[in-house]
Design a protein around this motif. Structure first.
Motif, short mmCIF file in Angstrom:
data_model
loop_
_atom_site.label_atom_id
_atom_site.label_comp_id
_atom_site.label_asym_id
_atom_site.label_seq_id
_atom_site.Cartn_x
_atom_site.Cartn_y
_atom_site.Cartn_z
N ALA A 153 -30.64 49.75 54.01
CA ALA A 153 -29.89 50.80 53.32
C ALA A 153 -28.62 51.18 54.09
O ALA A 153 -27.56 51.38 53.49
CB ALA A 153 -30.78 52.03 53.12
N ALA A 154 -28.73 51.28 55.41
CA ALA A 154 -27.55 51.64 56.22
C ALA A 154 -26.47 50.57 56.11
O ALA A 154 -25.28 50.90 56.00
CB ALA A 154 -27.97 51.83 57.68
N ALA A 155 -26.86 49.31 56.13
CA ALA A 155 -25.88 48.23 55.99
C ALA A 155 -25.24 48.24 54.61
O ALA A 155 -24.03 48.04 54.46
CB ALA A 155 -26.54 46.88 56.28
N ARG A 156 -26.04 48.47 53.57
CA ARG A 156 -25.52 48.50 52.20
C ARG A 156 -24.52 49.64 52.02
O ARG A 156 -23.57 49.52 51.24
CB ARG A 156 -26.65 48.65 51.19
CG ARG A 156 -27.59 47.46 51.09
CD ARG A 156 -28.56 47.67 49.95
NE ARG A 156 -27.94 47.41 48.66
CZ ARG A 156 -28.27 48.02 47.53
NH1 ARG A 156 -29.19 48.97 47.53
NH2 ARG A 156 -27.67 47.71 46.40
N LYS A 157 -24.74 50.75 52.72
CA LYS A 157 -23.85 51.90 52.62
C LYS A 157 -22.70 51.81 53.63
O LYS A 157 -21.90 52.74 53.74
CB LYS A 157 -24.65 53.19 52.86
CG LYS A 157 -25.67 53.47 51.76
CD LYS A 157 -26.61 54.62 52.10
CE LYS A 157 -25.93 55.96 51.98
NZ LYS A 157 -25.66 56.34 50.58
N ARG A 158 -22.64 50.71 54.37
CA ARG A 158 -21.60 50.46 55.37
C ARG A 158 -21.59 51.54 56.47
O ARG A 158 -20.55 51.87 57.03
CB ARG A 158 -20.21 50.33 54.72
CG ARG A 158 -20.14 49.19 53.70
CD ARG A 158 -18.73 48.96 53.20
NE ARG A 158 -18.68 47.91 52.20
CZ ARG A 158 -18.65 46.60 52.45
NH1 ARG A 158 -18.67 46.19 53.71
NH2 ARG A 158 -18.60 45.72 51.48
N LEU A 159 -22.77 52.05 56.78
CA LEU A 159 -22.90 53.00 57.87
C LEU A 159 -23.12 52.27 59.20
O LEU A 159 -22.85 52.83 60.27
CB LEU A 159 -24.08 53.94 57.60
CG LEU A 159 -23.98 54.79 56.33
CD1 LEU A 159 -25.27 55.56 56.10
CD2 LEU A 159 -22.79 55.73 56.41
N THR A 160 -23.64 51.04 59.11
CA THR A 160 -23.88 50.20 60.28
C THR A 160 -23.62 48.76 59.90
O THR A 160 -23.36 48.44 58.75
CB THR A 160 -25.35 50.31 60.75
OG1 THR A 160 -26.20 49.75 59.73
CG2 THR A 160 -25.75 51.75 61.03
N GLY A 161 -23.78 47.88 60.90
CA GLY A 161 -23.80 46.46 60.62
C GLY A 161 -25.19 46.04 60.17
O GLY A 161 -26.05 46.87 59.87
N ARG A 162 -25.43 44.74 60.15
CA ARG A 162 -26.70 44.22 59.65
C ARG A 162 -27.74 44.05 60.76
O ARG A 162 -28.87 43.66 60.48
CB ARG A 162 -26.46 42.88 58.93
CG ARG A 162 -25.60 43.03 57.67
CD ARG A 162 -25.25 41.67 57.08
NE ARG A 162 -26.39 41.03 56.46
CZ ARG A 162 -26.60 40.94 55.14
NH1 ARG A 162 -25.75 41.53 54.29
NH2 ARG A 162 -27.64 40.30 54.66
N SER A 163 -27.37 44.34 61.99
CA SER A 163 -28.30 44.27 63.11
C SER A 163 -28.32 45.64 63.79
O SER A 163 -27.31 46.07 64.35
CB SER A 163 -27.88 43.18 64.10
OG SER A 163 -28.76 43.11 65.20
N VAL A 164 -29.47 46.34 63.71
CA VAL A 164 -29.54 47.72 64.18
C VAL A 164 -30.82 47.96 64.97
O VAL A 164 -31.79 47.21 64.86
CB VAL A 164 -29.47 48.73 63.00
CG1 VAL A 164 -28.19 48.58 62.22
CG2 VAL A 164 -30.69 48.57 62.09
N THR A 165 -30.80 49.04 65.74
CA THR A 165 -32.02 49.55 66.36
C THR A 165 -32.38 50.85 65.66
O THR A 165 -31.58 51.77 65.59
CB THR A 165 -31.82 49.80 67.86
OG1 THR A 165 -31.52 48.56 68.51
CG2 THR A 165 -33.08 50.40 68.48
#
Length: 295
Positions: free
Chosen positions: A235-247
């Motif tokens: 969800a964060a990647a889809r909303k451009r809040l983060t990249g596709r690799s997160v902790t």
């Protein structure tokens, strides 16, 4: 051990804890009421989920059947998959395991650290009918759902993702500012979720860093939820809040989530722990720990 005593192992993934029964040779049959009693943290063993490991109908390493603390059956549990993957890999002295679930086939992989396990959770489902939702929403990055007054909602516009289970993720400025224990049950049972939903509050804390707390359907507040961490990363990647690799850091600790561009699969990596071995009396539900070191 009597004929009615069933061996089990207690495990956890970041505090998301499980009672695991091996039914690959002898079936383990427990009613919904019995499962709920075993899961009770005051009078039973206590768990977030109960796992029964069965022979795979497809001839894979194992089939994993998953029950919540209330006795309801669910299709997927990412942290449990990592734990069962570890058991199977240690048992067979290999670096990978293929586990069948009601949500599909999941692959677990060993890492350089023997307690850390990676699971390929497959592709996220993002269309409204696949979540599922009770009505059509063309953009599942933010659906029309809110808690509180219309002109000043406390929570609103969650992203929704299915990672084997339905998830709703509310991105907020401060996860501590909201009482998820209060709102979780209302949102889990909201009419827009015909199969109920897992509810996550997520806070972006840095570049590709997220803090999250989770209300898990049929369980309540939990120290960690693997599918919720995966759904939050997506969800964060889809909303451009983060990249596709997160902790994603949950109360029980961090999970590394990578939503691969190459095949759209979500990879989840985190710690596992074997807490103790024990036996359960199938008639009385009394249980005891095995002697230290016993399997």
């Amino acid at each position: 051990m009597t004929a009615r005593e069933i061996p089990f192992v207690k495990m956890n993934g970041l505090g998301n804890d499980f009672v695991v029964f091996d039914a690959r040779e002898e079936p383990v049959r427990l009613s919904e009421k019995q499962i709920a009693a075993i899961g009770d943290r005051q009078s039973g063993i206590g768990f977030d989920q109960m796992i029964i490991v069965e022979p795979s109908p497809l001839g894979l390493d194992a089939f994993m059947r998953i029950y919540n603390r209330d006795g309801s059956q669910v299709d997927a549990c990412g942290n449990a998959t990592r734990c069962i993957g570890r058991l199977v890999m240690e048992e067979r002295d290999t670096d990978r395991a293929t586990i069948q679930t009601n949500a599909g086939i999941l692959k677990a992989f060993a890492t350089d650290d023997e307690i850390r396990v990676t699971v390929d959770m497959g592709k996220p489902r993002l269309e409204w009918q696949d979540i599922p939702l009770a009505e059509e929403f063309r953009d599942t990055r933010a659906i029309e759902l809110q808690i509180g007054p219309i002109d000043a909602p406390v929570l609103h516009s969650p992203a929704v993702v299915n990672m084997g289970n339905p998830h709703a993720i509310f991105f907020v400025d401060d996860i501590e500012a909201h009482d998820l224990a209060r709102f979780g049950p209302l949102l889990e049972h909201h009419p827009v979720f015909p199969e109920r939903a897992n509810i996550t509050l997520a806070q972006i804390t840095g570049e590709n860093e997220i803090r999250a707390i989770v209300w898990e359907r049929g369980v309540g507040l939990t120290r960690a939820c693997g599918t919720a961490a995966c759904a939050t990363g997506v969800a964060a990647a889809r909303k451009r809040l983060t990249g596709r690799s997160v902790t994603v850091t949950l109360p029980g600790g961090p999970l590394h989530i990578e939503w691969r561009e190459s095949d759209d699969h979500v990879m989840m990596t985190g710690d596992t722990e074997v807490e103790f071995f024990g036996t359960l009396d199938a008639d009385t539900l009394a249980w005891r720990r095995a002697e230290q070191g016993a399997a």
